[in-house]
Design a protein around this motif. Structure first.
Motif, PDB file in Angstrom:
ATOM      1  N   ALA A  30      -0.752  12.354   1.676  1.00 36.84           N
ATOM      2  CA  ALA A  30      -0.752  11.138   2.491  1.00 36.84           C
ATOM      3  C   ALA A  30       0.665  10.781   2.932  1.00 36.84           C
ATOM      4  O   ALA A  30       0.881  10.335   4.065  1.00 36.84           O
ATOM      5  CB  ALA A  30      -1.383   9.985   1.711  1.00 36.84           C
ATOM      6  N   LYS A  31       1.628  10.968   2.059  1.00 33.63           N
ATOM      7  CA  LYS A  31       3.028  10.695   2.405  1.00 33.63           C
ATOM      8  C   LYS A  31       3.476  11.580   3.568  1.00 33.63           C
ATOM      9  O   LYS A  31       4.110  11.111   4.529  1.00 33.63           O
ATOM     10  CB  LYS A  31       3.922  10.927   1.192  1.00 33.63           C
ATOM     11  N   ARG A  32       3.118  12.848   3.518  1.00 33.42           N
ATOM     12  CA  ARG A  32       3.517  13.772   4.579  1.00 33.42           C
ATOM     13  C   ARG A  32       2.855  13.423   5.911  1.00 33.42           C
ATOM     14  O   ARG A  32       3.491  13.461   6.962  1.00 33.42           O
ATOM     15  CB  ARG A  32       3.157  15.202   4.161  1.00 33.42           C
ATOM     16  N   ILE A  33       1.576  13.026   5.870  1.00 35.79           N
ATOM     17  CA  ILE A  33       0.882  12.687   7.108  1.00 35.79           C
ATOM     18  C   ILE A  33       1.415  11.386   7.692  1.00 35.79           C
ATOM     19  O   ILE A  33       1.567  11.240   8.908  1.00 35.79           O
ATOM     20  CB  ILE A  33      -0.645  12.623   6.855  1.00 35.79           C
ATOM     21  N   ALA A  34       1.719  10.417   6.823  1.00 40.48           N
ATOM     22  CA  ALA A  34       2.317   9.164   7.314  1.00 40.48           C
ATOM     23  C   ALA A  34       3.651   9.447   8.000  1.00 40.48           C
ATOM     24  O   ALA A  34       3.959   8.873   9.057  1.00 40.48           O
ATOM     25  CB  ALA A  34       2.503   8.183   6.164  1.00 40.48           C
ATOM     26  N   GLU A  35       4.446  10.334   7.420  1.00 38.03           N
ATOM     27  CA  GLU A  35       5.731  10.682   8.032  1.00 38.03           C
ATOM     28  C   GLU A  35       5.528  11.409   9.359  1.00 38.03           C
ATOM     29  O   GLU A  35       6.293  11.210  10.313  1.00 38.03           O
ATOM     30  CB  GLU A  35       6.540  11.542   7.059  1.00 38.03           C
ATOM     31  N   ILE A  58      -0.272  -3.003  -3.754  1.00 38.14           N
ATOM     32  CA  ILE A  58       0.421  -2.661  -2.511  1.00 38.14           C
ATOM     33  C   ILE A  58      -0.037  -3.535  -1.350  1.00 38.14           C
ATOM     34  O   ILE A  58       0.420  -3.357  -0.218  1.00 38.14           O
ATOM     35  CB  ILE A  58       0.230  -1.174  -2.154  1.00 38.14           C
ATOM     36  N   ASP A  59      -0.930  -4.492  -1.654  1.00 35.41           N
ATOM     37  CA  ASP A  59      -1.457  -5.395  -0.628  1.00 35.41           C
ATOM     38  C   ASP A  59      -2.028  -4.611   0.553  1.00 35.41           C
ATOM     39  O   ASP A  59      -1.730  -4.876   1.724  1.00 35.41           O
ATOM     40  CB  ASP A  59      -0.354  -6.348  -0.135  1.00 35.41           C
ATOM     41  N   ALA A  60      -2.871  -3.641   0.237  1.00 31.36           N
ATOM     42  CA  ALA A  60      -3.473  -2.795   1.272  1.00 31.36           C
ATOM     43  C   ALA A  60      -4.416  -3.612   2.151  1.00 31.36           C
ATOM     44  O   ALA A  60      -5.252  -4.359   1.640  1.00 31.36           O
ATOM     45  CB  ALA A  60      -4.231  -1.644   0.624  1.00 31.36           C
ATOM     46  N   PRO A  61      -4.314  -3.497   3.472  1.00 31.26           N
ATOM     47  CA  PRO A  61      -5.181  -4.250   4.397  1.00 31.26           C
ATOM     48  C   PRO A  61      -6.555  -3.594   4.517  1.00 31.26           C
ATOM     49  O   PRO A  61      -6.869  -2.923   5.506  1.00 31.26           O
ATOM     50  CB  PRO A  61      -4.410  -4.186   5.713  1.00 31.26           C
ATOM     51  N   HIS A  87      -1.072  12.651 -15.704  1.00 37.59           N
ATOM     52  CA  HIS A  87      -0.939  13.479 -14.511  1.00 37.59           C
ATOM     53  C   HIS A  87      -1.809  12.988 -13.363  1.00 37.59           C
ATOM     54  O   HIS A  87      -1.351  12.910 -12.221  1.00 37.59           O
ATOM     55  CB  HIS A  87      -1.307  14.927 -14.853  1.00 37.59           C
ATOM     56  N   ASP A  88      -3.075  12.644 -13.644  1.00 38.98           N
ATOM     57  CA  ASP A  88      -4.014  12.257 -12.586  1.00 38.98           C
ATOM     58  C   ASP A  88      -3.878  10.775 -12.270  1.00 38.98           C
ATOM     59  O   ASP A  88      -4.720   9.954 -12.627  1.00 38.98           O
ATOM     60  CB  ASP A  88      -5.448  12.594 -13.014  1.00 38.98           C
ATOM     61  N   LYS A  89      -2.782  10.445 -11.604  1.00 43.80           N
ATOM     62  CA  LYS A  89      -2.483   9.074 -11.225  1.00 43.80           C
ATOM     63  C   LYS A  89      -1.529   9.098 -10.042  1.00 43.80           C
ATOM     64  O   LYS A  89      -1.020  10.149  -9.655  1.00 43.80           O
ATOM     65  CB  LYS A  89      -1.823   8.331 -12.399  1.00 43.80           C
ATOM     66  N   PHE A  90      -1.302   7.911  -9.464  1.00 45.98           N
ATOM     67  CA  PHE A  90      -0.264   7.775  -8.451  1.00 45.98           C
ATOM     68  C   PHE A  90       1.073   7.515  -9.155  1.00 45.98           C
ATOM     69  O   PHE A  90       1.101   6.938 -10.251  1.00 45.98           O
ATOM     70  CB  PHE A  90      -0.585   6.623  -7.507  1.00 45.98           C
ATOM     71  N   PRO A  91       2.190   7.905  -8.539  1.00 54.11           N
ATOM     72  CA  PRO A  91       3.484   7.798  -9.229  1.00 54.11           C
ATOM     73  C   PRO A  91       3.895   6.376  -9.608  1.00 54.11           C
ATOM     74  O   PRO A  91       4.623   6.200 -10.587  1.00 54.11           O
ATOM     75  CB  PRO A  91       4.472   8.384  -8.210  1.00 54.11           C
ATOM     76  N   ASN A  92       3.416   5.377  -8.880  1.00 54.27           N
ATOM     77  CA  ASN A  92       3.950   4.026  -9.075  1.00 54.27           C
ATOM     78  C   ASN A  92       3.096   3.121  -9.954  1.00 54.27           C
ATOM     79  O   ASN A  92       3.348   1.925 -10.048  1.00 54.27           O
ATOM     80  CB  ASN A  92       4.158   3.368  -7.709  1.00 54.27           C
ATOM     81  N   MET A  93       2.082   3.687 -10.608  1.00 52.08           N
ATOM     82  CA  MET A  93       1.281   2.898 -11.552  1.00 52.08           C
ATOM     83  C   MET A  93       0.682   3.825 -12.599  1.00 52.08           C
ATOM     84  O   MET A  93       0.083   4.846 -12.249  1.00 52.08           O
ATOM     85  CB  MET A  93       0.168   2.123 -10.841  1.00 52.08           C
ATOM     86  N   ASP A  94       0.836   3.460 -13.878  1.00 59.49           N
ATOM     87  CA  ASP A  94       0.250   4.231 -14.974  1.00 59.49           C
ATOM     88  C   ASP A  94      -1.091   3.625 -15.379  1.00 59.49           C
ATOM     89  O   ASP A  94      -1.366   2.445 -15.144  1.00 59.49           O
ATOM     90  CB  ASP A  94       1.181   4.229 -16.187  1.00 59.49           C
ATOM     91  N   PHE A  95      -1.921   4.440 -16.026  1.00 60.81           N
ATOM     92  CA  PHE A  95      -3.135   3.936 -16.666  1.00 60.81           C
ATOM     93  C   PHE A  95      -2.764   3.288 -18.000  1.00 60.81           C
ATOM     94  O   PHE A  95      -1.850   3.760 -18.682  1.00 60.81           O
ATOM     95  CB  PHE A  95      -4.120   5.079 -16.928  1.00 60.81           C
ATOM     96  N   MET A 128      -2.832   6.564   1.648  1.00 58.43           N
ATOM     97  CA  MET A 128      -2.423   6.526   3.056  1.00 58.43           C
ATOM     98  C   MET A 128      -1.876   5.144   3.407  1.00 58.43           C
ATOM     99  O   MET A 128      -0.840   5.009   4.080  1.00 58.43           O
ATOM    100  CB  MET A 128      -3.640   6.851   3.935  1.00 58.43           C
ATOM    101  N   SER A 129      -2.538   4.098   2.931  1.00 60.15           N
ATOM    102  CA  SER A 129      -2.103   2.735   3.211  1.00 60.15           C
ATOM    103  C   SER A 129      -0.722   2.480   2.623  1.00 60.15           C
ATOM    104  O   SER A 129       0.137   1.856   3.264  1.00 60.15           O
ATOM    105  CB  SER A 129      -3.112   1.732   2.634  1.00 60.15           C
ATOM    106  N   GLU A 130      -0.487   2.955   1.407  1.00 63.36           N
ATOM    107  CA  GLU A 130       0.822   2.745   0.785  1.00 63.36           C
ATOM    108  C   GLU A 130       1.942   3.353   1.625  1.00 63.36           C
ATOM    109  O   GLU A 130       2.971   2.706   1.890  1.00 63.36           O
ATOM    110  CB  GLU A 130       0.850   3.348  -0.620  1.00 63.36           C
ATOM    111  N   HIS A 131       1.757   4.576   2.066  1.00 60.40           N
ATOM    112  CA  HIS A 131       2.827   5.257   2.794  1.00 60.40           C
ATOM    113  C   HIS A 131       3.002   4.708   4.207  1.00 60.40           C
ATOM    114  O   HIS A 131       4.126   4.643   4.717  1.00 60.40           O
ATOM    115  CB  HIS A 131       2.556   6.755   2.820  1.00 60.40           C
ATOM    116  N   LEU A 132       1.917   4.302   4.829  1.00 57.03           N
ATOM    117  CA  LEU A 132       2.046   3.662   6.146  1.00 57.03           C
ATOM    118  C   LEU A 132       2.810   2.346   6.020  1.00 57.03           C
ATOM    119  O   LEU A 132       3.673   2.036   6.850  1.00 57.03           O
ATOM    120  CB  LEU A 132       0.662   3.436   6.760  1.00 57.03           C
ATOM    121  N   SER A 133       2.499   1.577   4.973  1.00 54.95           N
ATOM    122  CA  SER A 133       3.215   0.316   4.754  1.00 54.95           C
ATOM    123  C   SER A 133       4.700   0.558   4.509  1.00 54.95           C
ATOM    124  O   SER A 133       5.557  -0.172   5.019  1.00 54.95           O
ATOM    125  CB  SER A 133       2.609  -0.434   3.564  1.00 54.95           C
ATOM    126  N   ASN A 134       5.009   1.577   3.733  1.00 52.85           N
ATOM    127  CA  ASN A 134       6.407   1.880   3.439  1.00 52.85           C
ATOM    128  C   ASN A 134       7.201   2.219   4.700  1.00 52.85           C
ATOM    129  O   ASN A 134       8.414   2.009   4.750  1.00 52.85           O
ATOM    130  CB  ASN A 134       6.494   3.045   2.447  1.00 52.85           C
TER     131      ASN A 134
END
Length: 420
Positions: free
Chosen positions: A397-402, A93-96, A61-69, A22-28
């Protein structure tokens, strides 16, 4: 940083996978926000998992798109490293995020939009609140649990390893992912294990060189919007030992004593429904039907994937299925422990709004509630089958931020007409 009397556009409650997404998408979107966490980042992955637990899906598969394990993409990551992944992601993402701050109460502002949030570190005012506290809030032990002080009883949420249990046999109630993994671990450790098996889904872990998560994707199953039945059946899938299909017949042959769905207790006994065979065979038929659907997909799309006829061959029934046990005596059968793999409930007592069902579940439309400015993310089937999984949370989270951003545009609208 002091949060007392702080004003933000959006407050996110919880810093697990849902809160970080949620923090990532709000920041974006440039939306000012604050994330409050009563413990540490990804605390549930740190301390509310047993020692040997790994993620239930491969890490490609079980990860966020912008960082791999930093692992083999087909591997299943230990739970502690999943927590580290989210901590590193939050830094990236420097989440607050403010940790060690508990949200205690939320009040709707009078005659103006937004909320006043009372926390353990002061008061915050926000136009929006996103509840990202996850699906594992309140462990549920059914009311039928025996009031026997001689029995060691814990929820799967409290289980760590076999050494914490007293000597003697153990009854594991629940045959979803947690129940089958805990039962297998205890059996491997030399414990006598009784596993109570209710209705469940039993997908293949892997079929024809593709993991179950891949099949759920290409067959469109991840996007099912409502569970096929209520209550939701146990989902018997595991990443143990590099990922293996759950096979109750095999578990029975390996020494686990399978029993039907737990029915009732007395001070000295426990009884089970006569449904063990039906529960297992029904799930096996769905499993076989699933394999047939996968075969049709491969053929219709001209894929060259290896044949796997052995996946459709079922083992003989173990004795536990041929001669089901309908009752156990705690003393005679030396049962000293019960582990309740019986799921979780909700706890939103800090949200005094009329948006909840009788069982405490929030009423929402894909995370949007009837209370303006109040949202949820990270719950099972929030928008589809994938909603409570790592990758699914990110997209929800992306959809809710939008959605929040769209509402901000409406709120900022001013008519071009001038009043005389």
């Amino acid at each position: 940083m002091s949060i007392n009397n702080k004003k933000v556009d959006t407050l996110v409650v919880g810093s697990g996978q849902a809160g970080i997404a949620m923090s990532e998408h709000l920041s974006n979107l440039g939306i000012e926000h604050l994330v409050l966490e009563k413990n540490r980042i990804a605390e549930a992955w740190r301390t509310r998992r047993w020692d040997s637990l790994v993620a239930n899906g491969p890490c490609w598969h079980d990860k966020f798109p912008n960082m791999d394990f930093p692992h083999d993409p087909d591997s299943f990551v230990p739970h502690g490293e999943v927590a580290e992944y989210f901590e590193n992601y939050a830094k990236m993402i420097d989440a607050p995020i403010e940790t060690g701050v508990e949200v205690q109460n939320v009040l709707k502002n009078k005659h103006k939009k937004g909320f006043t949030i009372e926390t353990s570190q002061g008061t915050v005012v926000a136009d929006n609140i996103v509840v990202a506290t996850g699906p594992f809030q309140q462990p549920i032990i059914p009311k039928i649990a025996p009031q026997n002080k001689n029995l060691y009883q814990i929820h799967s949420d409290q289980y760590k390893n076999p050494n914490q249990l007293p000597e003697g046999a153990v009854l594991v109630v629940g045959a979803g992912s947690s129940g089958v993994q805990i039962a297998s671990e205890l059996n491997s450790a030399g414990k006598k294990v009784y596993l109570s098996v209710g209705p469940h889904e039993r997908p293949p872990r892997k079929y024809r060189d593709r993991d179950n998560v891949w099949w759920l994707g290409v067959l469109g199953t991840w996007h099912e919007t409502t569970p096929p039945q209520r209550p939701i059946k146990g989902f018997a899938v595991s990443g143990m030992n590099g990922g293996q299909s759950v096979d109750f017949r095999k578990m029975g042959h390996e020494g686990i004593q399978l029993v039907g769905m737990t029915k009732a207790f007395t001070d000295k006994t426990v009884s089970f429904n006569d449904d063990l065979v039906d529960n297992i065979v029904s799930a096996e038929q769905s499993y076989l039907d699933n394999l047939e659907e996968m075969d049709r997909y491969i053929e219709s799309n001209g894929l060259e994937l290896p044949e796997e006829p052995e996946a459709k061959i079922l083992m003989d029934m173990p004795d536990a299925m041929k001669n089901p046990i309908h009752e156990l005596d705690f003393d005679k059968d030396n049962i000293t422990s019960i582990i309740w793999a019986s799921g979780f409930g909700y706890n939103y007592n800090w949200l005094p709004f009329d948006i909840f069902q009788e069982n405490g579940a929030p009423i929402h439309n894909k995370g949007v509630t009837s209370e303006p400015g109040l949202y949820f993310v990270g719950l099972p089937y929030l928008s589809g089958k994938g909603s409570s999984f790592i990758w699914g949370v990110w997209h929800d989270a992306k959809r809710i931020a939008e959605y929040i951003e769209i509402q901000r545009h409406y709120q900022h609208y001013q008519s071009s007409k001038k009043t005389e």
